[in-house]
Design a protein around this motif. Structure first.
Motif, short mmCIF file in Angstrom:
data_model
loop_
_atom_site.label_atom_id
_atom_site.label_comp_id
_atom_site.label_asym_id
_atom_site.label_seq_id
_atom_site.Cartn_x
_atom_site.Cartn_y
_atom_site.Cartn_z
N GLY A 24 0.82 -1.21 0.00
CA GLY A 24 0.00 0.00 0.00
C GLY A 24 0.85 1.26 0.00
N ILE A 25 1.90 1.27 0.81
CA ILE A 25 2.80 2.43 0.85
C ILE A 25 3.53 2.59 -0.47
CG2 ILE A 25 4.95 3.30 1.89
CD1 ILE A 25 3.96 2.08 4.55
N LEU A 26 4.04 1.50 -1.02
CA LEU A 26 4.80 1.58 -2.26
C LEU A 26 3.94 1.97 -3.45
CD1 LEU A 26 7.25 -1.43 -1.83
CD2 LEU A 26 7.65 1.00 -1.36
N ARG A 27 2.68 1.58 -3.45
CA ARG A 27 1.77 1.96 -4.54
C ARG A 27 1.54 3.46 -4.61
NH1 ARG A 27 -2.72 -2.79 -4.25
NH2 ARG A 27 -1.56 -4.28 -5.51
N GLN A 28 1.68 4.13 -3.48
CA GLN A 28 1.46 5.57 -3.43
C GLN A 28 2.67 6.35 -3.96
OE1 GLN A 28 0.44 6.56 0.60
NE2 GLN A 28 -1.27 5.12 0.64
N ARG A 29 3.78 5.69 -4.18
CA ARG A 29 4.98 6.36 -4.63
C ARG A 29 5.03 6.40 -6.16
NH1 ARG A 29 9.83 4.64 -0.56
NH2 ARG A 29 8.75 5.27 1.33
N GLU A 30 5.56 7.49 -6.66
CA GLU A 30 5.71 7.62 -8.10
C GLU A 30 6.71 6.60 -8.62
OE1 GLU A 30 7.23 11.06 -11.04
OE2 GLU A 30 5.79 11.65 -9.51
N GLU A 31 7.85 6.52 -7.94
CA GLU A 31 8.86 5.55 -8.31
C GLU A 31 8.74 4.35 -7.37
OE1 GLU A 31 13.64 5.25 -8.10
OE2 GLU A 31 12.81 7.11 -8.91
N ARG A 32 8.67 3.16 -7.91
CA ARG A 32 8.49 1.97 -7.09
C ARG A 32 9.83 1.26 -6.89
NH1 ARG A 32 3.13 0.95 -9.43
NH2 ARG A 32 1.81 2.32 -8.21
N PRO A 33 10.41 1.40 -5.71
CA PRO A 33 11.71 0.78 -5.46
C PRO A 33 11.58 -0.74 -5.30
CG PRO A 33 10.89 1.81 -3.47
CD PRO A 33 9.91 2.14 -4.57
N ASP A 34 12.70 -1.40 -5.50
CA ASP A 34 12.74 -2.84 -5.28
C ASP A 34 12.57 -3.14 -3.79
OD1 ASP A 34 13.27 -3.67 -7.96
OD2 ASP A 34 15.37 -3.12 -7.70
#
Length: 189
Positions: A24-34
């Motif tokens: 959920g947190i990563l989906r909110q980011r423009e860039e999706r880190p590994d």
């Protein structure tokens, strides 16, 4: 497994969260880190979709997750080495991210040496337990170390865990002929 809480190193902080919360947190980011995974029992780091971990972690004390380049570098700083199954060293940018940490920790200057189990073999003693255990609070269900280590080395490992007030789990090595494919050492004392 999606509701099990895991320790996650992200954005310079340590926190506990479920994989669902992390996604959920990563989906909110423009860039999706590994997102990287470190198996505490083996001292190996790799991708979260590694086929060697196909049954998934058995609980909180089995895996640490790390997000992005900063998280990957943190795992190397903590003593984790590349998994020979999912070969994270083949990921674009891997070596550029960890090169400095590998040089400082292991005095190696090659991704090939860092990934070579003949150079850095399986050895959970390499994990910085003094940094990891105070955060997660409990040890994994077993530790994999090299075959043929001596009583003094086993006693030293036990003493490290004793100093942290954490019970040392069974310590041994993979042995296909042993029950559970794990040959457990008898630790003196």
């Amino acid at each position: 497994m999606l509701e099990e809480r895991y320790h996650v190193y992200m954005d310079g902080t340590d926190r506990d969260m479920t994989p669902r919360e992390l996604v959920g947190i990563l989906r909110q980011r423009e860039e999706r880190p590994d997102v990287w995974s470190a198996r505490l029992s083996t001292g190996l780091l790799g991708r979260t979709d590694c086929p060697a971990g196909n049954r998934g972690p058995k609980g909180y004390s089995e895996v640490v997750l790390a997000v992005g380049d900063e998280g990957l570098e943190k795992l190397v700083d903590l003593g984790f080495i590349p998994c020979p199954t999912c070969r994270p060293e083949d990921e674009p940018g891997f070596w550029e991210t960890v090169e400095s940490a590998v040089g400082e920790r292991y005095d190696l200057d090659s991704v090939y040496d860092f990934a070579d189990k003949g150079v850095l073999g399986y050895d959970a003693r390499r994990v910085d337990w003094e940094a990891v255990l105070p955060v997660i609070g409990t040890a994994p269900n077993r530790l994999y170390v090299p075959q043929g280590i001596g009583e003094g080395e086993l006693t030293e490992l036990r003493d490290r865990f004793d100093a942290l007030n954490v019970e040392l789990p069974p310590v041994g090595y993979y042995d296909r002929d042993s029950p559970g494919r794990f040959h457990e050492y008898a630790i003196p004392g």
